[in-house]
Design an enzyme around this catalytic site. Sequence first.
Site, short mmCIF file in Angstrom:
data_model
loop_
_atom_site.label_atom_id
_atom_site.label_comp_id
_atom_site.label_asym_id
_atom_site.label_seq_id
_atom_site.Cartn_x
_atom_site.Cartn_y
_atom_site.Cartn_z
N ASN A 9 0.87 -1.18 0.00
CA ASN A 9 0.00 0.00 0.00
C ASN A 9 0.91 1.23 0.00
O ASN A 9 1.48 1.58 1.03
CB ASN A 9 -0.89 -0.03 1.26
CG ASN A 9 -1.70 1.25 1.41
OD1 ASN A 9 -1.78 2.06 0.50
ND2 ASN A 9 -2.29 1.42 2.59
N LYS A 11 0.15 4.24 -0.24
CA LYS A 11 -0.50 5.44 0.34
C LYS A 11 -0.27 6.65 -0.58
O LYS A 11 -0.23 6.49 -1.79
CB LYS A 11 0.00 5.69 1.75
CG LYS A 11 -0.07 4.44 2.63
CD LYS A 11 0.02 4.75 4.09
CE LYS A 11 0.06 3.45 4.87
NZ LYS A 11 -0.10 3.63 6.29
N HIS A 95 -9.62 0.63 4.78
CA HIS A 95 -8.35 0.89 5.46
C HIS A 95 -8.63 1.83 6.64
O HIS A 95 -9.46 2.73 6.55
CB HIS A 95 -7.35 1.53 4.49
CG HIS A 95 -5.97 1.59 5.06
ND1 HIS A 95 -5.59 2.56 5.97
CD2 HIS A 95 -4.89 0.80 4.87
CE1 HIS A 95 -4.33 2.35 6.32
NE2 HIS A 95 -3.88 1.29 5.67
N GLU A 97 -7.11 4.28 7.79
CA GLU A 97 -6.95 5.73 7.52
C GLU A 97 -8.20 6.28 6.84
O GLU A 97 -8.57 7.43 7.07
CB GLU A 97 -5.68 5.96 6.68
CG GLU A 97 -4.43 5.81 7.53
CD GLU A 97 -3.18 5.43 6.76
OE1 GLU A 97 -3.17 5.55 5.52
OE2 GLU A 97 -2.21 5.00 7.42
N GLU A 167 -5.48 -5.50 10.27
CA GLU A 167 -4.54 -4.41 10.49
C GLU A 167 -4.88 -3.67 11.79
O GLU A 167 -5.73 -2.76 11.79
CB GLU A 167 -4.61 -3.40 9.33
CG GLU A 167 -4.22 -3.97 7.99
CD GLU A 167 -3.61 -2.89 7.10
OE1 GLU A 167 -2.51 -3.12 6.59
OE2 GLU A 167 -4.22 -1.82 6.94
N GLY A 173 2.07 2.07 10.87
CA GLY A 173 2.99 3.21 10.80
C GLY A 173 3.68 3.55 12.10
O GLY A 173 4.29 4.61 12.22
N SER A 213 3.16 -2.22 10.36
CA SER A 213 4.60 -2.19 10.65
C SER A 213 5.31 -3.50 10.30
O SER A 213 6.24 -3.91 11.00
CB SER A 213 4.86 -1.81 12.11
OG SER A 213 4.40 -0.49 12.36
#
Length: 257
Positions: A9, A11, A95, A97, A167, A173, A213
Amino acid sequence: MRRPMVAGNWKMHGTRATNKALLNELQQRISEDWAIDIAVFPPFVYISDVLRIVEGEAIAVGAQNVSAEAPGAFTGEVAAAMLKDLGCTHVIVGHSERRRLYGEDDGVVARKFAAVLAAKMTPVLCVGETLEERDANQTQAVVARQLDAVLRMSGIASLAKAIIAYEPVWAIGTGLPATPQMASEVHASLRAEIAARFGPGVAATLRILYGGSVSPASAPGLFAEEEVDGGLVGNASLVAKDVSALLAAAAAPAPRA
Ligand code: PEP
């Protein structure tokens, strides 16, 4: 046996030049002996470029997001049919985010999941708990709720055409991945929930990736877990030598045999 996948991904990162350099280096590093699926998810604007660069290679290209709507008057949105038209095969939906920063709730995610399936692509459904939810022992309830929203709209048969990515929000991150045991436990609970409600067939073949991560240091432990079918990877997917380390870890035959 489920075929492992490593999905990058990207991003909102990259330029045309850095994407090309990354893919060219990756192409040199990929071994034909690795029995794994590889996918990259560039920003929308680079998808066509990336498709051209990887043409003829065993690298799938997907999108990081999609509209829940059919083509029409939705300024700034991208329909699933358009992504299919370009040559995308996969789309990430839900996701964290998107859920956290853009207010996508379970209902929106379920509609996006259905739109991706309707366009004959593979949805990669992200589920995962926040740290507060983990601390409150709600992890399994949260991921079950997120999955259930999709199943209520698309039905159990849809899982045969989908991939799940567990996730945990607190791991994305942060440089602090879940331990292999934590990931394995949640994957097993999802699989058990599906098996209990719908029988063992779909549960046994469903690919569940871990994301959060994943790095060359953490991947071997995570990917060695029987329950972990590879990874959805953010930061490390932008560095070709890291990606090839992840691919090698996912392809490692011994622990997965
Ligand atoms: C992600 O955003 O899907 C992700 C897993 O990011 P990272 O690997 O950087 O934690």
